[in-house]
Scaffold this active site. Structure first.
Site, PDB file in Angstrom:
ATOM      1  N   ASP A  42       0.779  -1.110   0.152  1.00 23.45           N
ATOM      2  CA  ASP A  42      -0.187  -0.080   0.102  1.00 23.45           C
ATOM      3  C   ASP A  42       0.731   1.318  -0.053  1.00 23.45           C
ATOM      4  OD1 ASP A  42      -2.719   0.424  -0.236  1.00 23.45           O
ATOM      5  OD2 ASP A  42      -2.876  -0.580   2.020  1.00 23.45           O
ATOM      6  N   GLU A  61     -13.568  -0.777  -2.182  1.00 23.66           N
ATOM      7  CA  GLU A  61     -13.914  -1.132  -0.646  1.00 23.66           C
ATOM      8  C   GLU A  61     -15.329  -0.452  -0.282  1.00 23.66           C
ATOM      9  OE1 GLU A  61     -10.748  -0.247   1.875  1.00 23.66           O
ATOM     10  OE2 GLU A  61     -12.037  -0.599   3.784  1.00 23.66           O
TER      11      GLU A  61
HETATM   12  O1  KIV Z   1      -4.849  -1.577   4.316  1.00 28.31           O
HETATM   13  C1  KIV Z   1      -5.610  -2.555   3.818  1.00 28.31           C
HETATM   14  O2  KIV Z   1      -5.244  -3.643   4.181  1.00 28.31           O
HETATM   15  C2  KIV Z   1      -6.481  -2.519   2.685  1.00 28.31           C
HETATM   16  C3  KIV Z   1      -7.436  -3.776   2.723  1.00 28.31           C
HETATM   17  C4  KIV Z   1      -8.414  -3.449   3.615  1.00 28.31           C
HETATM   18  C5  KIV Z   1      -7.815  -3.734   1.034  1.00 28.31           C
HETATM   19  O3  KIV Z   1      -6.600  -1.420   2.068  1.00 28.31           O
END
Ligand code: KIV
Length: 262
Positions: free
Chosen positions: A81, A179
């Site tokens: 991310d 989401e």
């Molecule tokens: O940060 C995360 O784990 C996510 C998931 C909830 C998709 O973005």
């Protein structure tokens, strides 16, 4: 696109894509190869670090965890991310993605955002960095998880997200993570896009699914969103094992001759 990545994202309309989160080496060893994609999510802020949002995860924290996950993952793809960025700045975003991608060896990045990501995705595509765009409920927009809101309650929301999804697809995103949104919206996006949709709280109509591992294993007990199915109650199992351990220490049942060096 690399063969392994292509084989996962080419599954649309053939087979569902399975994804889970991981933040550590050991847990990744357990789930590697069982799911198509492992996400090193910034949900680690809440799940690992006890924060009330995902905004305080730094690039260095992401690098540390993503490196450990990637080291353990031999079969599943690993995406990280992109941590929260206070002000939208394309150049800075690309520099940060390049840095984390290079230092962790991950297979791609997930970025929260809408049509403003078009140029970023195009440029990252040229650099061979696959991007999954994260639409709908975007946790980085909230200072507290208590305020998370399901996407799609306003009439305009559907047109806006459809338009954004097409733009992100055309700019070169490999997938769309959807989401916390109304079912009709996730279904529509999935129908009209050529790239796969990965849902979390976005219905069974998506091309794939992701959950936070700690949620589905029953290890994160602070709250329980409606969309989470608990496949295990690990917190109870851990408590049971720890109580037994403490009792056995107390009764001098552990350690015993089987666990000592004579
Ligand atoms: O940060 C995360 O784990 C996510 C998931 C909830 C998709 O973005």
């Amino acid at each position: 696109m690399e063969k392994k990545i292509k084989s996962v994202f080419d599954k649309k309309n053939k087979r569902k894509i399975s994804c889970l989160t991981s933040y550590s080496y050991n847990f990744t060893k357990i789930i590697d190869g069982l799911v198509d994609i492992i996400l090193v999510g910034d949900s680690m802020g809440m799940v690992l670090y006890g924060m009330d949002n995902t905004r305080n995860i730094t690039d260095q924290m992401m690098i540390n965890h993503a490196k450990a996950v990637k080291k353990a993952a031999e079969k599943s793809l690993v995406f990280f991310d992109l941590p929260f960025q206070k002000k939208f700045d394309e150049k800075e975003m690309i520099t940060r993605v390049k840095n984390i991608f290079k230092k962790t060896g991950c297979d791609g990045v997930k970025i929260e955002g809408n049509a403003e990501l078009i140029n970023v995705i195009q440029k990252l595509k040229k650099l061979n960095i696959p991007v999954m765009a994260h639409l709908g409920l975007q946790p980085q927009k909230f200072t507290s998880s208590k305020n998370f809101k399901i996407y799609g309650k306003n009439k305009k929301d559907l047109d806006k997200i459809i338009d954004d999804s097409i733009k992100l697809q055309n700019s070169g995103a490999v997938a769309l993570l959807l989401e916390g949104m109304k079912t009709n919206i996730a279904k529509k996006i999935t129908e009209i896009t050529k790239i796969p949709t990965i849902g979390i709280g976005a219905s069974e109509f998506c091309d794939g699914q992701i959950l936070v591992s700690e949620d589905m294993l029953g290890m994160f007990t602070e709250y329980h969103p409606k969309f989470v199915k608990k496949y295990l109650n690990l917190s109870d199992k851990i408590k049971h094992a720890v109580k037994k351990y403490v009792t056995e220490i107390d009764r001098v049942k552990f350690p015993n001759k089987n666990f000592r060096y004579d």
